[in-house]
Design a protein around this motif. Sequence first.
Motif, PDB file in Angstrom:
ATOM      1  N   ALA A 238       1.240  -6.496  -2.080  1.00 29.72           N
ATOM      2  CA  ALA A 238       1.192  -5.098  -1.654  1.00 29.72           C
ATOM      3  C   ALA A 238      -0.122  -4.782  -0.948  1.00 29.72           C
ATOM      4  CB  ALA A 238       1.374  -4.179  -2.864  1.00 29.72           C
ATOM      5  N   ARG A 239      -1.213  -5.318  -1.479  1.00 28.94           N
ATOM      6  CA  ARG A 239      -2.508  -5.047  -0.852  1.00 28.94           C
ATOM      7  C   ARG A 239      -2.576  -5.627   0.556  1.00 28.94           C
ATOM      8  NH1 ARG A 239      -8.584  -5.968  -3.428  1.00 28.94           N
ATOM      9  NH2 ARG A 239      -9.337  -3.914  -2.819  1.00 28.94           N
ATOM     10  N   LEU A 240      -1.989  -6.795   0.750  1.00 32.46           N
ATOM     11  CA  LEU A 240      -1.941  -7.390   2.083  1.00 32.46           C
ATOM     12  C   LEU A 240      -1.068  -6.548   3.016  1.00 32.46           C
ATOM     13  CD1 LEU A 240      -1.549 -11.180   1.181  1.00 32.46           C
ATOM     14  CD2 LEU A 240      -3.581 -10.051   2.119  1.00 32.46           C
ATOM     15  N   LEU A 241       0.068  -6.087   2.514  1.00 34.63           N
ATOM     16  CA  LEU A 241       0.978  -5.300   3.348  1.00 34.63           C
ATOM     17  C   LEU A 241       0.367  -3.972   3.764  1.00 34.63           C
ATOM     18  CD1 LEU A 241       4.340  -5.921   1.451  1.00 34.63           C
ATOM     19  CD2 LEU A 241       3.756  -6.724   3.750  1.00 34.63           C
ATOM     20  N   LEU A 242      -0.446  -3.375   2.891  1.00 31.26           N
ATOM     21  CA  LEU A 242      -1.045  -2.074   3.193  1.00 31.26           C
ATOM     22  C   LEU A 242      -2.032  -2.146   4.352  1.00 31.26           C
ATOM     23  CD1 LEU A 242      -1.556  -0.679  -0.415  1.00 31.26           C
ATOM     24  CD2 LEU A 242      -0.075   0.285   1.352  1.00 31.26           C
ATOM     25  N   ALA A 243      -2.473  -3.353   4.692  1.00 31.64           N
ATOM     26  CA  ALA A 243      -3.369  -3.493   5.838  1.00 31.64           C
ATOM     27  C   ALA A 243      -2.650  -3.210   7.148  1.00 31.64           C
ATOM     28  CB  ALA A 243      -3.965  -4.905   5.863  1.00 31.64           C
ATOM     29  N   THR A 244      -1.310  -3.354   7.159  1.00 31.21           N
ATOM     30  CA  THR A 244      -0.541  -3.125   8.390  1.00 31.21           C
ATOM     31  C   THR A 244       0.538  -2.065   8.244  1.00 31.21           C
ATOM     32  OG1 THR A 244       0.931  -4.968   7.787  1.00 31.21           O
ATOM     33  CG2 THR A 244      -0.933  -5.474   9.230  1.00 31.21           C
ATOM     34  N   ASN A 245       0.883  -1.724   7.012  1.00 39.02           N
ATOM     35  CA  ASN A 245       1.915  -0.720   6.755  1.00 39.02           C
ATOM     36  C   ASN A 245       1.318   0.374   5.888  1.00 39.02           C
ATOM     37  OD1 ASN A 245       4.129   0.818   6.013  1.00 39.02           O
ATOM     38  ND2 ASN A 245       5.435  -0.933   5.518  1.00 39.02           N
ATOM     39  N   ARG A 246       1.110   1.562   6.460  1.00 38.61           N
ATOM     40  CA  ARG A 246       0.422   2.644   5.739  1.00 38.61           C
ATOM     41  C   ARG A 246       1.357   3.445   4.828  1.00 38.61           C
ATOM     42  NH1 ARG A 246      -4.547   2.842   8.460  1.00 38.61           N
ATOM     43  NH2 ARG A 246      -4.733   0.822   9.470  1.00 38.61           N
ATOM     44  N   ASP A 247       2.637   3.124   4.827  1.00 37.64           N
ATOM     45  CA  ASP A 247       3.609   3.862   4.019  1.00 37.64           C
ATOM     46  C   ASP A 247       3.637   3.266   2.608  1.00 37.64           C
ATOM     47  OD1 ASP A 247       5.815   4.989   2.780  1.00 37.64           O
ATOM     48  OD2 ASP A 247       7.059   4.946   4.586  1.00 37.64           O
ATOM     49  N   VAL A 248       2.954   3.929   1.673  1.00 46.14           N
ATOM     50  CA  VAL A 248       2.808   3.402   0.313  1.00 46.14           C
ATOM     51  C   VAL A 248       4.167   3.253  -0.363  1.00 46.14           C
ATOM     52  CG1 VAL A 248       1.872   3.867  -1.985  1.00 46.14           C
ATOM     53  CG2 VAL A 248       0.475   4.296   0.048  1.00 46.14           C
ATOM     54  N   THR A 249       5.060   4.229  -0.194  1.00 50.22           N
ATOM     55  CA  THR A 249       6.378   4.159  -0.830  1.00 50.22           C
ATOM     56  C   THR A 249       7.171   2.976  -0.312  1.00 50.22           C
ATOM     57  OG1 THR A 249       6.441   6.564  -1.152  1.00 50.22           O
ATOM     58  CG2 THR A 249       8.543   5.384  -1.215  1.00 50.22           C
ATOM     59  N   SER A 250       7.130   2.770   1.001  1.00 49.50           N
ATOM     60  CA  SER A 250       7.844   1.639   1.594  1.00 49.50           C
ATOM     61  C   SER A 250       7.312   0.315   1.057  1.00 49.50           C
ATOM     62  CB  SER A 250       7.706   1.685   3.121  1.00 49.50           C
ATOM     63  OG  SER A 250       8.209   0.511   3.706  1.00 49.50           O
ATOM     64  N   VAL A 251       5.998   0.196   0.949  1.00 52.42           N
ATOM     65  CA  VAL A 251       5.396  -1.038   0.439  1.00 52.42           C
ATOM     66  C   VAL A 251       5.779  -1.265  -1.013  1.00 52.42           C
ATOM     67  CG1 VAL A 251       3.197  -2.131  -0.175  1.00 52.42           C
ATOM     68  CG2 VAL A 251       3.487  -1.092   2.080  1.00 52.42           C
ATOM     69  N   SER A 252       5.760  -0.193  -1.806  1.00 51.74           N
ATOM     70  CA  SER A 252       6.095  -0.338  -3.229  1.00 51.74           C
ATOM     71  C   SER A 252       7.510  -0.875  -3.403  1.00 51.74           C
ATOM     72  CB  SER A 252       5.931   0.999  -3.954  1.00 51.74           C
ATOM     73  OG  SER A 252       6.938   1.924  -3.591  1.00 51.74           O
ATOM     74  N   HIS A 253       8.455  -0.379  -2.600  1.00 51.59           N
ATOM     75  CA  HIS A 253       9.838  -0.872  -2.691  1.00 51.59           C
ATOM     76  C   HIS A 253       9.931  -2.315  -2.190  1.00 51.59           C
ATOM     77  CE1 HIS A 253      11.420   2.849  -4.101  1.00 51.59           C
ATOM     78  NE2 HIS A 253      11.226   3.519  -2.970  1.00 51.59           N
TER      79      HIS A 253
END
Length: 287
Positions: A238-253
């Motif tokens: 998730a931490r890696l994904l948040l570097a390119t995807n700012r949508d926290v809900t989308s990353v959590s799913h």
Amino acid sequence: MDELRALIAKHARPDMTTIIDDVLVSRTTAGGPPTPSMSGTILAFVAQGRKRIALGERVYDYRAGQYLVASIDMPITGNYVGISPSEPALGLGLVLEPDLVAELLLTGDLPKAAGTPEGLAVSDASPELVDAVTRLARLLDQPRDARALAPLIKREILWRVMTGEQGAVVRQLGAQDSSLSHIARAVRWIRENYAESFKVENVARIAGMSESAFYRNFQAVTAMSPIQFQKQIRLQEARLLLATNRDVTSVSHRVGYDSPSQFSREYRRQFGAPPSRDAKLTPQPVL
């Protein structure tokens, strides 16, 4: 050690690669807070500096003249301690290949490990091991010689470790039916399917062990339960994904959480800040 430090400093690259396959060198000038990563399957020799690694509830400190063995790829948190641009951390790593370990197991009468060793171990390096590591580093200056001699010296280094204090940790890596090989099979499955829910009994079946033996051995190797291990993988991804995807809900799913609020709580507990903070950070270039 002075020669080894000079060679590592000379050949260190941002990506740690070298002209020799499976040999890495690193030069780090700033400590900073503990950061999560995967350990890899590696023998890490410290030529200068000190590093602290946490695996579950276990903490490992290793410093110049010592080596760390990671016999399985696990989620860890670590940082360098007491280093600076004038006194950087310098290290050399050798990726551990199970096939080579298995080959060396056939050449000598080595004892079988009793029980299941931990997945990480730290020891002082013997003079013979320091000498072999230094000779391997010298080949970074000799590309033509490296093609012929590096495989021989890598075998020597591996043999020194296999017959040393932490030999059991490495020897199990090359034994097809060792408890470590069974746990490694389960770890690979969890890493590849981290977003999926699972029952421990099903992963134990993948590992080829009874549920009770699997749970006991998994904790012995990783210092975590299978579910805790999966959570660590999810949060790191998730931490890696948040570097390119700012949508926290989308990353959590995407990493397997049904509840964004639970994801935020566990993320804050792991990294000390909510995921919304990391989603606002601009990734920095390596150089």
